[in-house]
Write a protein that holds these residues in place. Sequence first.
Motif, mmCIF file in Angstrom:
data_model
loop_
_atom_site.group_PDB
_atom_site.id
_atom_site.type_symbol
_atom_site.label_atom_id
_atom_site.label_comp_id
_atom_site.label_asym_id
_atom_site.label_seq_id
_atom_site.Cartn_x
_atom_site.Cartn_y
_atom_site.Cartn_z
ATOM 1 N N ASP A 116 8.482 4.749 1.752
ATOM 2 C CA ASP A 116 7.272 4.091 1.206
ATOM 3 C C ASP A 116 6.394 3.352 1.368
ATOM 4 O O ASP A 116 5.665 2.937 3.164
ATOM 5 N N GLY A 117 5.104 3.289 0.509
ATOM 6 C CA GLY A 117 3.708 3.292 0.919
ATOM 7 C C GLY A 117 2.897 3.762 0.671
ATOM 8 O O GLY A 117 1.611 3.494 1.619
ATOM 9 N N TRP A 118 3.276 5.403 0.948
ATOM 10 C CA TRP A 118 2.666 5.892 1.198
ATOM 11 C C TRP A 118 2.309 7.259 0.744
ATOM 12 O O TRP A 118 3.313 7.772 -0.713
ATOM 13 N N THR A 119 1.173 7.905 0.436
ATOM 14 C CA THR A 119 0.882 8.939 -0.507
ATOM 15 C C THR A 119 1.116 10.530 -0.586
ATOM 16 O O THR A 119 1.016 10.138 0.874
ATOM 17 N N LEU A 122 -1.895 12.174 2.169
ATOM 18 C CA LEU A 122 -1.707 11.272 3.673
ATOM 19 C C LEU A 122 -0.816 10.882 4.802
ATOM 20 O O LEU A 122 -0.660 11.182 5.355
ATOM 21 N N TRP A 123 0.958 11.277 3.685
ATOM 22 C CA TRP A 123 1.710 11.477 4.681
ATOM 23 C C TRP A 123 1.651 12.599 5.166
ATOM 24 O O TRP A 123 1.463 12.683 6.346
ATOM 25 N N ASP A 231 -3.068 5.642 9.064
ATOM 26 C CA ASP A 231 -1.929 4.043 8.951
ATOM 27 C C ASP A 231 -3.194 3.713 8.137
ATOM 28 O O ASP A 231 -2.701 2.827 6.920
ATOM 29 N N SER A 232 -3.897 3.042 8.370
ATOM 30 C CA SER A 232 -5.108 2.014 7.456
ATOM 31 C C SER A 232 -5.797 1.792 6.195
ATOM 32 O O SER A 232 -5.854 1.523 5.590
ATOM 33 N N PRO A 392 -7.903 0.859 0.227
ATOM 34 C CA PRO A 392 -7.255 -0.298 0.421
ATOM 35 C C PRO A 392 -8.193 -1.024 1.854
ATOM 36 O O PRO A 392 -8.815 -0.090 2.195
ATOM 37 N N GLU A 393 -7.956 -2.036 1.846
ATOM 38 C CA GLU A 393 -8.943 -3.107 2.847
ATOM 39 C C GLU A 393 -7.968 -3.288 3.381
ATOM 40 O O GLU A 393 -6.572 -2.961 3.795
#
Length: 395
Positions: A116-119, A122-123, A231-232, A392-393
């Motif tokens: 969850d939270g990853w495209t 990038l994963w 991760d960022s 994302p910041e």
Amino acid sequence: MSALALTAVGSLLAWVWLLLGQGFFWRTDQRLPPHPDPGPDAPSWPDVVVVVPARDEAAVLPDSLPSLLAQDYPGRASVVLVDDGSTDGTADVARALSEEHGGLPLDVVAPGEPADGWTGKLWALRHGIAVARGRDPRYLLLTDADIAHAPDSLRVLVASARAGGLDLVSQMARLRVTGGWERLIVPAFVYLFAQLYPFRRVNRPGARTAAAAGGCVLLDVRAVDRARIPDSVRGAVIDDVSLARAVKRSGGRIWLGLAERVDSVRPYPRLADLWRMVARSAYAQLRHSPALLVGTVAGLALVYLAPAGTLVAGAAWGDPVAAWAGGLAQAIMAGTYLPILRYYGRSPLYALLLPFTALLYLLMTVDSAVQHYRGRGAAWKGRTYARPQAAPEEG
């Protein structure tokens, strides 16, 4: 002064500012030197691991992966291909190509479905970077599965990074321009990207502008740690720009330019293929803001559609101010487009079609917003991100 003339003058002023005040975005001189290194006998070439995220890429790997395996690099290098849930035999094709061509050692790994939270990309990069870090390299080359590299590509990237003290070196791969729609739309894609992120500003130390081209990114591992990559930026769809921003925010030096011998082999034969490529992330770039969408549409209309429209209407309706201002704006627009047309080996006559191409991009951007509000978000290769992030910041 008529409303038509005011529109034409506004467009002309916009083009004068773009010509002189937007980092000379139209120049195509930001290139890596072809031979920046002293030769194969240079001491202490650092270790490099190439990370290739791949999802359903069996069709393009035969045209791209052998070029990575055949890299003429004086130091130690290896390739990690991350099979991101492919259903077309991508992993098997990669292994077969490695057995056939030899060259750099290849490992094929699989990260499983994104958390969850990853495209997805990038994963996959997260998993590939973790595997690569186990080999203690100095540099990581992140490159897409559809990118073919000249034999000296890795050598040039590393030598340029070391010579310039750069933490990130990225080349915008030369995209394919074989079909009719590719010839019309692809050069404009690079032109508009450079207008949004002028390469000279990206490359200027201290400047806030940051961008990269995700098909070819060399990263110093120390910058990876400082910027907490990936991760960022884990939720970003426009991952390359997000990655460059993270590196620059953390104090790193970055460089972005046009490639000479790094090429995309992915075909986009139909308008629908190119449409999806642009629309999947256009509204994310606008931060899902209706106000930014309205401003972007109005800006595209004023800058790209108004010059030809006011020129024709001014001439037809006897408004010389509108005709002259529109004509000058059209001339500046066409003139700034010529360098990228030369880079792609296209006829200068395509500059006359730029307003039509810009109209297509305007419609793609609107469609991106429509798909977002329908809950489809950024759809790509069977995955849909309902609310993707642009860049994302960090928290």
